[in-house]
Design a protein around this motif. Structure first.
Motif, PDB file in Angstrom:
ATOM      1  N   THR A   9      50.464  38.681  39.090  1.00  0.00           N
ATOM      2  CA  THR A   9      49.526  38.422  37.743  1.00  0.00           C
ATOM      3  C   THR A   9      48.691  37.261  37.596  1.00  0.00           C
ATOM      4  OG1 THR A   9      51.509  37.142  37.278  1.00  0.00           O
ATOM      5  CG2 THR A   9      51.781  39.485  36.818  1.00  0.00           C
ATOM      6  N   ASN A  11      44.979  35.216  38.781  1.00  0.00           N
ATOM      7  CA  ASN A  11      43.511  35.508  38.402  1.00  0.00           C
ATOM      8  C   ASN A  11      42.992  36.978  38.631  1.00  0.00           C
ATOM      9  OD1 ASN A  11      42.976  32.626  37.763  1.00  0.00           O
ATOM     10  ND2 ASN A  11      43.060  32.188  39.812  1.00  0.00           N
ATOM     11  N   MET A  12      43.227  37.569  40.023  1.00  0.00           N
ATOM     12  CA  MET A  12      42.770  39.036  40.306  1.00  0.00           C
ATOM     13  C   MET A  12      43.575  39.753  39.547  1.00  0.00           C
ATOM     14  SD  MET A  12      39.955  38.764  42.187  1.00  0.00           S
ATOM     15  CE  MET A  12      39.754  40.097  42.874  1.00  0.00           C
ATOM     16  N   VAL A  48      47.968  39.743  45.569  1.00  0.00           N
ATOM     17  CA  VAL A  48      48.971  38.500  45.845  1.00  0.00           C
ATOM     18  C   VAL A  48      48.084  37.860  47.236  1.00  0.00           C
ATOM     19  CG1 VAL A  48      51.062  39.805  45.134  1.00  0.00           C
ATOM     20  CG2 VAL A  48      50.296  39.911  47.526  1.00  0.00           C
ATOM     21  N   ALA A 114      36.975  36.754  40.928  1.00  0.00           N
ATOM     22  CA  ALA A 114      37.663  36.931  39.589  1.00  0.00           C
ATOM     23  C   ALA A 114      36.639  36.792  38.485  1.00  0.00           C
ATOM     24  CB  ALA A 114      39.167  36.349  39.465  1.00  0.00           C
TER      25      ALA A 114
END
Ligand SMILES: NC(=O)c1ccc[n+]([C@@H]2O[C@H](COP(=O)([O-])OP(=O)(O)OC[C@H]3O[C@@H](n4cnc5c(N)ncnc54)[C@H](OP(=O)(O)O)[C@@H]3O)[C@@H](O)[C@H]2O)c1
Length: 191
Positions: A9, A11-12, A48, A114
């Motif tokens: 959960t 930035n990306m 992740v 991002a």
């Protein structure tokens, strides 16, 4: 059933969920505390850090069978910023594919910061997501989510191309870390 599930959960994860949302797709975001929540989509993004892939695969690998699994990692040695930590003739995506033989593994998003997913632009160019993988149907399904979210998607070839995408992502990261380009910049693609 969500259109896309995203494990991670940060930035990306949030940027990819926003892209999906812009295109009218539903996104399920799963954090570390959601370990018991079932993955609700047939397309699952592993948003992740590279070292965490092992944990995610150990915890969720069985439930990813039959699904499209998208590896977005840039497997850098973040201590030296001077090499990738995967063998030169391999890639993080190849490792994920080997660990998940019953999943259709794609490499994508690792060459787009991002900020460029959020903005939809790299300079004056539309942000392009390069997608590599061995399953055309899987690539098309991810490309549909990307393009309906206002970005471009380019089929970058088989999963073997993940090696080049990771080298590309590595170079782009070193340029940004060295303040030669911004984190909202990077490489663009002109068709
Ligand atoms: N940022 C970029 O512009 C960019 C661009 C291209 C590719 N990438 C790649 O995208 C991936 C994510 O980057 P990011 O910038 O989004 O990182 P980030 O903001 O640090 O987020 C990482 C996420 O992974 C979660 N996580 C960490 N260890 C985990 C584990 N063992 N199991 C489950 N979840 C775990 C974190 O959870 P907690 O918050 O609970 O720690 C966090 O939600 C990385 O592989 C990176 O190389 C990033």
């Amino acid at each position: 059933m969500a259109d896309i599930s995203i494990i991670g959960t940060g930035n990306m994860g949030q940027a990819i969920a926003a892209v999906a949302g812009r295109g009218g797709h539903t996104a399920q975001l799963l954090g570390q505390s959601d370990g018991t929540v079932e993955v609700a989509s047939d397309i699952v993004v592993l948003a992740v850090p590279y070292p965490a892939l092992q944990d995610v695969i150990r915890e969720r690998g069985a439930s990813l069978a039959g699904k499209v699994v998208v590896d977005i990692t840039n497997p850098l040695d973040f201590e030296t910023f001077d090499s990738l930590v995967v063998p030169a003739d391999s890639s993080a995506a190849a490792e994920v594919a080997a660990a998940l033989p019953d999943s259709r593994v794609l490499k994508a998003f690792n060459t787009t910061f991002a900020g460029t997913l959020a903005a939809g632009k790299v300079g004056d160019l539309t942000t392009t997501v390069l997608i590599a993988g061995d399953d055309t149907e899987a690539k098309n399904a991810l490309a549909e989510i990307v393009t309906s979210g206002g970005l471009e998607a380019v089929d970058a070839g088989s999963l073997k191309r993940a090696r080049e995408l990771e080298a590309f992502g590595f170079l782009q990261l070193t340029l940004a870390a060295g303040e030669k380009i911004g984190w909202t910049g990077g490489f663009g693609t002109i068709a």
